[in-house]
Design a protein around this motif. Sequence first.
Motif, PDB file in Angstrom:
ATOM      1  N   PHE A 117     -12.412  12.139  24.900  1.00  0.00           N
ATOM      2  CA  PHE A 117     -12.435  13.600  24.970  1.00  0.00           C
ATOM      3  C   PHE A 117     -12.943  14.106  26.316  1.00  0.00           C
ATOM      4  N   ILE A 170     -16.540  11.595  14.896  1.00  0.00           N
ATOM      5  CA  ILE A 170     -17.149  12.884  14.629  1.00  0.00           C
ATOM      6  C   ILE A 170     -16.087  13.901  14.292  1.00  0.00           C
ATOM      7  N   PRO A 174      -8.401  10.132  19.605  1.00  0.00           N
ATOM      8  CA  PRO A 174      -8.517  11.041  20.741  1.00  0.00           C
ATOM      9  C   PRO A 174      -7.206  11.793  20.910  1.00  0.00           C
ATOM     10  N   MET A 205     -23.678   5.262  16.060  1.00  0.00           N
ATOM     11  CA  MET A 205     -23.452   5.927  17.355  1.00  0.00           C
ATOM     12  C   MET A 205     -21.984   6.071  17.645  1.00  0.00           C
ATOM     13  N   THR A 206     -21.237   5.077  17.151  1.00  0.00           N
ATOM     14  CA  THR A 206     -19.808   5.168  17.422  1.00  0.00           C
ATOM     15  C   THR A 206     -19.066   5.892  16.310  1.00  0.00           C
ATOM     16  N   ALA A 207     -19.848   6.456  15.387  1.00  0.00           N
ATOM     17  CA  ALA A 207     -19.202   7.115  14.259  1.00  0.00           C
ATOM     18  C   ALA A 207     -18.222   8.184  14.728  1.00  0.00           C
ATOM     19  N   LEU A 233     -22.096   8.854  22.912  1.00  0.00           N
ATOM     20  CA  LEU A 233     -22.257   9.927  21.935  1.00  0.00           C
ATOM     21  C   LEU A 233     -20.981  10.137  21.124  1.00  0.00           C
ATOM     22  N   GLY A 234     -20.098   9.143  21.137  1.00  0.00           N
ATOM     23  CA  GLY A 234     -18.912   9.210  20.284  1.00  0.00           C
ATOM     24  C   GLY A 234     -17.836  10.141  20.796  1.00  0.00           C
ATOM     25  N   LEU A 235     -17.846  10.411  22.107  1.00  0.00           N
ATOM     26  CA  LEU A 235     -16.844  11.340  22.650  1.00  0.00           C
ATOM     27  C   LEU A 235     -15.807  10.614  23.494  1.00  0.00           C
TER      28      LEU A 235
END
Lengths: 274, 281
Positions: A146, B5, B11, B1-3, A141-143
């Motif tokens: 995090f 955000i 990170p 999906m890897t976009a 989910l692109g996290l």
Amino acid sequence: MTEVSVTMQVGPGAVAAPAPPLVVEHVAKSYELDGGRIMPVIGDLSLTLREGEIISIVGPSGCGKTTLLNTLCGLLAPDAGRIRWHGREVAGQPQNVGYMLQKDLLLPWRTALGNTMLGLEIRGVPAAQAEDRCRAMLDQLGLHGFADQYPSTLSGGMRQRVALARTLVNEPDVLLLDEPFAALDFQSKLLIENDTVKLVREGRRSLLLITHDIEEAVSLADRVIVLSKRPTRVKTVYDIALGGDRRDMMAARQTAGFSDYVRQIWADLDVVLQ
Amino acid sequence: MTADIDNAPVPAPASKAMIAPGRRWLRLRSMLAVLATQLVVLAAFLAFWEYATGQNKAAAFMFGSPSAIFKFLSQMAADGSLLRDTYVTGLETLLGFFVGNCIGTLVGLSLWYSRFVSRVVEPFVIALGSIPIIALAPIIIIWFGTGLISKVAMSTLSVVIVALVTSYKGATGVDPDQINLLRTLGASKFQIFRKLVVPASLTDIFAGLKLTVGFALIGAIVGEFMSSSEGLGHAIFKAGSLYIIPKVFAALVATIALALALTFAVGKIEQLLMPWRRQLR
Ligand SMILES: Nc1ncnc2c1ncn2[C@@H]1O[C@H](COP(=O)(O)OP(=O)(O)OP(=O)(O)O)[C@@H](O)[C@H]1O
Ligand SMILES: [Mg+2]
């Protein structure tokens, strides 16, 4: 009456094919107000959610959409009618059902990873295995990167993604979402809609999405159900036949039929300024 | 999906290293400014006190003076009574604080389990809470004697109702949607209690802990007033009845130091137990 067309598809004497994930028959629900007065909220409501199907539910504000969702997942008991999950009525909470609200409901004392692990932890999945699955889901989910942050340090869109990860990591057959993206800005919303639809379609899951956003309703769903005012019932059902890739929300919004559906549903909702 | 955000391509774990040196300096500087102002206010107050009582013998007798208080403090420190009395009162306070908060918090949290029981218990809690603890002191001494136990009992009683009420308030204040979420995840009532209600109540529990430091100390000192042979309350009582006002203040200074030390310790434990609140800044 249009609602009949929905109920007729699967009657009680169903066929040999596997039962649909969710069948709702003539459900009614009312609240008892403080003065002892009874306020009917759900009048007489029937619908069927088929395997792999995405249904959007729209309806006037306060008509009882949240009440419906809470009744479906066993948090409220219906006054009448039957709710069958995979052909069976369940007492209490149905299994394999994911539930998500507009509020992300993340626990502030748990990191993104800890929040995602909640469901697996409750079910007693070994910690190491649960952690691997949750990290993979967060990555998807692109996290990535995090996972070890607390919710207070994440943006609204990221928090809602963590909430989605917390729901999806339990591998639910059916997702019940109550305006999950309503608080997000347009870009975050489109991206998370895309991801949600992709994961739902890939996993052959079914999705019941409550929303106020008619464009969202049309672009995501195979069917849109319009509810009437309180006491609510199914007013109209729209089969959404849009060409092209149904996993791309932006493309869906640009297809030929899209704006017609939106206009029809908007007219059907007969929203009045109060 | 890897976009990426939310415009956060990199990170960025929030760690101490992330805080730019400039910002750390700014924070340090504002802390120093507060501290310096506090010291100035205190010094001005002491100077005024010293000056006013220096002009007038009667005032010096009635109100003591900072220099006299300091004289008594160093005298009490030299003969060992300062340490001894502080230790005795500190022990009573700490035991009462611990026992009272443990009982109060356990009962308060577990009342979450049953709406029925909590409704039954409510009037009794209110009744007990309205009793002035000092009114119980004579009975406590009859029951528990004049030693350590009676002071601990006084201290416990001063704490327990507050701890009960604050933790119950924390437990019942949990967002019902959050409870529903855990239910849909299949949680049992005990799992909801352990994973949601207890941690969610920590904020209120710690607010109660900070409040009850003072109550525990009052309980112990009132107990010492009633009957005792040692402790800060004893020292205050004895000096007061002999009209040695500066010595009363000297013992009070030790009492305040004790309260500050305990409050500080509670704050440290809070930081340790609730690390997610540190990341907020
Ligand atoms: N626990 C409750 N007790 C009494 N009345 C309630 C309760 N929950 C909701 N209601 C009422 O029932 C009606 C339907 O509420 P519900 O939240 O289901 O509507 P909704 O369609 O989800 O609204 P919205 O579009 O604003 O989200 C409202 O009039 C609301 O005031
Ligand atoms: Mg709602």
